[in-house]
Design an enzyme around this catalytic site. Structure first.
Site, PDB file in Angstrom:
ATOM      1  N   LYS A  24       0.824  -1.225   0.000  1.00 29.16           N
ATOM      2  CA  LYS A  24       0.000   0.000   0.000  1.00 29.16           C
ATOM      3  C   LYS A  24       0.855   1.271   0.000  1.00 29.16           C
ATOM      4  O   LYS A  24       0.609   2.181  -0.776  1.00 29.16           O
ATOM      5  CB  LYS A  24      -0.900   0.060   1.257  1.00 29.16           C
ATOM      6  CG  LYS A  24      -1.995  -0.981   1.310  1.00 29.16           C
ATOM      7  CD  LYS A  24      -2.954  -0.694   2.454  1.00 29.16           C
ATOM      8  CE  LYS A  24      -2.321  -0.787   3.833  1.00 29.16           C
ATOM      9  NZ  LYS A  24      -1.886  -2.134   4.217  1.00 29.16           N
TER      10      LYS A  24
ATOM     11  N   ARG B 243      -9.655   1.711   8.768  1.00 32.17           N
ATOM     12  CA  ARG B 243      -9.373   0.295   9.005  1.00 32.17           C
ATOM     13  C   ARG B 243     -10.415  -0.352   9.910  1.00 32.17           C
ATOM     14  O   ARG B 243     -10.358  -1.562  10.125  1.00 32.17           O
ATOM     15  CB  ARG B 243      -8.010   0.144   9.681  1.00 32.17           C
ATOM     16  CG  ARG B 243      -6.822   0.001   8.731  1.00 32.17           C
ATOM     17  CD  ARG B 243      -5.537   0.142   9.543  1.00 32.17           C
ATOM     18  NE  ARG B 243      -4.436  -0.630   9.052  1.00 32.17           N
ATOM     19  CZ  ARG B 243      -3.245  -0.110   8.725  1.00 32.17           C
ATOM     20  NH1 ARG B 243      -3.038   1.192   8.805  1.00 32.17           N
ATOM     21  NH2 ARG B 243      -2.271  -0.892   8.339  1.00 32.17           N
TER      22      ARG B 243
ATOM     23  N   ARG C 271      11.085  -6.881   4.736  1.00 31.98           N
ATOM     24  CA  ARG C 271      11.063  -5.451   5.021  1.00 31.98           C
ATOM     25  C   ARG C 271      11.610  -5.181   6.431  1.00 31.98           C
ATOM     26  O   ARG C 271      12.269  -4.174   6.672  1.00 31.98           O
ATOM     27  CB  ARG C 271       9.620  -4.931   4.915  1.00 31.98           C
ATOM     28  CG  ARG C 271       9.530  -3.432   5.007  1.00 31.98           C
ATOM     29  CD  ARG C 271       8.145  -2.932   4.657  1.00 31.98           C
ATOM     30  NE  ARG C 271       7.187  -3.164   5.722  1.00 31.98           N
ATOM     31  CZ  ARG C 271       5.897  -2.867   5.644  1.00 31.98           C
ATOM     32  NH1 ARG C 271       5.398  -2.372   4.529  1.00 31.98           N
ATOM     33  NH2 ARG C 271       5.095  -3.084   6.649  1.00 31.98           N
TER      34      ARG C 271
ATOM     35  N   ARG D  70      11.941  -2.188  11.239  1.00 33.04           N
ATOM     36  CA  ARG D  70      10.697  -1.744  11.875  1.00 33.04           C
ATOM     37  C   ARG D  70      10.379  -2.633  13.066  1.00 33.04           C
ATOM     38  O   ARG D  70      10.369  -3.854  12.962  1.00 33.04           O
ATOM     39  CB  ARG D  70       9.529  -1.825  10.871  1.00 33.04           C
ATOM     40  CG  ARG D  70       9.371  -0.565  10.060  1.00 33.04           C
ATOM     41  CD  ARG D  70       8.284  -0.687   9.008  1.00 33.04           C
ATOM     42  NE  ARG D  70       6.965  -1.031   9.551  1.00 33.04           N
ATOM     43  CZ  ARG D  70       5.828  -0.679   8.962  1.00 33.04           C
ATOM     44  NH1 ARG D  70       5.844   0.040   7.862  1.00 33.04           N
ATOM     45  NH2 ARG D  70       4.676  -1.053   9.459  1.00 33.04           N
TER      46      ARG D  70
ATOM     47  N   ARG E  92      -0.706  -8.735  13.131  1.00 32.50           N
ATOM     48  CA  ARG E  92      -1.224  -7.696  12.240  1.00 32.50           C
ATOM     49  C   ARG E  92      -2.131  -8.292  11.160  1.00 32.50           C
ATOM     50  O   ARG E  92      -3.149  -7.715  10.806  1.00 32.50           O
ATOM     51  CB  ARG E  92      -0.067  -6.915  11.602  1.00 32.50           C
ATOM     52  CG  ARG E  92       0.632  -6.013  12.623  1.00 32.50           C
ATOM     53  CD  ARG E  92       1.913  -5.442  12.090  1.00 32.50           C
ATOM     54  NE  ARG E  92       1.686  -4.477  11.045  1.00 32.50           N
ATOM     55  CZ  ARG E  92       2.495  -4.273  10.011  1.00 32.50           C
ATOM     56  NH1 ARG E  92       3.592  -4.991   9.887  1.00 32.50           N
ATOM     57  NH2 ARG E  92       2.214  -3.369   9.126  1.00 32.50           N
TER      58      ARG E  92
HETATM   59  P1  AMP Z   1       0.922   0.858   8.484  1.00 37.14           P
HETATM   60  O1  AMP Z   1       2.250   1.460   8.204  1.00 37.14           O
HETATM   61  O2  AMP Z   1      -0.190   1.454   7.689  1.00 37.14           O
HETATM   62  O3  AMP Z   1       0.934  -0.627   8.408  1.00 37.14           O
HETATM   63  O4  AMP Z   1       0.579   1.212  10.017  1.00 37.14           O
HETATM   64  C1  AMP Z   1       1.450   0.832  11.061  1.00 37.14           C
HETATM   65  C2  AMP Z   1       0.684   0.734  12.361  1.00 37.14           C
HETATM   66  O5  AMP Z   1       0.107   1.992  12.690  1.00 37.14           O
HETATM   67  C3  AMP Z   1      -0.491  -0.239  12.352  1.00 37.14           C
HETATM   68  O6  AMP Z   1      -0.098  -1.578  12.573  1.00 37.14           O
HETATM   69  C4  AMP Z   1      -1.328   0.308  13.501  1.00 37.14           C
HETATM   70  O7  AMP Z   1      -0.759  -0.008  14.772  1.00 37.14           O
HETATM   71  C5  AMP Z   1      -1.155   1.814  13.296  1.00 37.14           C
HETATM   72  N1  AMP Z   1      -2.196   2.319  12.384  1.00 37.14           N
HETATM   73  C6  AMP Z   1      -2.023   2.827  11.139  1.00 37.14           C
HETATM   74  N2  AMP Z   1      -3.200   3.172  10.580  1.00 37.14           N
HETATM   75  C7  AMP Z   1      -4.142   2.881  11.495  1.00 37.14           C
HETATM   76  C8  AMP Z   1      -5.559   2.972  11.508  1.00 37.14           C
HETATM   77  N3  AMP Z   1      -6.250   3.448  10.462  1.00 37.14           N
HETATM   78  N4  AMP Z   1      -6.198   2.565  12.637  1.00 37.14           N
HETATM   79  C9  AMP Z   1      -5.535   2.100  13.697  1.00 37.14           C
HETATM   80  N5  AMP Z   1      -4.210   1.949  13.737  1.00 37.14           N
HETATM   81  C10 AMP Z   1      -3.517   2.331  12.647  1.00 37.14           C
END
Ligand code: AMP
Length: 182
Positions: A8, A83, A122, A128, A139
């Site tokens: 994404k 989400r 990654r 990370r 996740r």
């Molecule tokens: P991402 O980089 O989009 O995978 O986001 C990393 C982490 O940020 C996720 O695993 C969540 O802990 C938090 N996060 C990002 N977007 C959201 C969202 N829309 N709702 C809740 N937590 C989020």
């Protein structure tokens, strides 16, 4: 939209440049806040480290704030938001107050085993904290339980275009651009 590791973030960067709209990634916003050690960043960290979602009220607040910026007037690309069902409702209300709406939802589709391999890779490259095997599994579970069902909401609104997320980055980007322009 799409599961963790589907690409994404990478694709969102291309697409936002191609259509000249800002790329709004809640994950990036949380990571930036964490780097600066802000209260939001520190609160988000405990959830992110466990592979869980940051609470809706916190997440909704940062998105509502970001959508007040002038650069969103002519459109924007959301990456990793909404989400949860609560976030879908919040976004609906926020956008209707601004006389805006979602034009398209791109769902990146990818096979689970490939995703786990990608995420582990990654983790090595980017170091990370939320990319250990245990957190990756969590996740993916959270995604299946909370986010996969809300794609149905957008399908009912005829907004979803499914795109095969596997393949070379440029190939996937072209598939998405074609889908958006069609
Ligand atoms: P991402 O980089 O989009 O995978 O986001 C990393 C982490 O940020 C996720 O695993 C969540 O802990 C938090 N996060 C990002 N977007 C959201 C969202 N829309 N709702 C809740 N937590 C989020």
């Amino acid at each position: 939209m799409g599961p963790p590791g589907a690409g994404k973030g990478t694709q969102a960067k291309f697409i936002s440049e191609k259509f000249s709209v800002p790329h709004i990634s809640t994950g990036d916003i949380f990571r930036e806040n964490l780097k600066k050690q802000t209260p939001i960043g520190l609160e988000a960290k405990s959830y992110m480290d466990r592979g869980e979602y940051v609470p809706d009220d916190v997440t909704n607040r940062i998105v509502a704030d970001r959508l007040t910026w002038d650069d969103t007037k002519n459109g924007f690309l959301l990456d990793g938001y909404p989400r949860t069902l609560d976030q879908v409702k919040f976004l609906d209300n926020t956008l209707s107050e601004k006389n805006q709406s979602i034009d398209r939802v791109i769902e990146l589709v990818a096979d689970l085993n490939t995703l786990v391999a990608r995420l582990l890779n990654r983790a090595k490259e980017q170091n990370r904290a939320d990319d250990t095997e245990e957190v990756i599994t969590k996740r993916l579970e959270v995604y299946q339980a909370e986010t996969a069902p809300i794609i149905e909401t957008y399908k009912k609104r005829n907004l979803v275009i499914q795109v095969d997320g596997l393949g070379e980055i440029g190939t996937v980007a072209r598939r998405i651009i074609t889908a958006i322009e069609s």
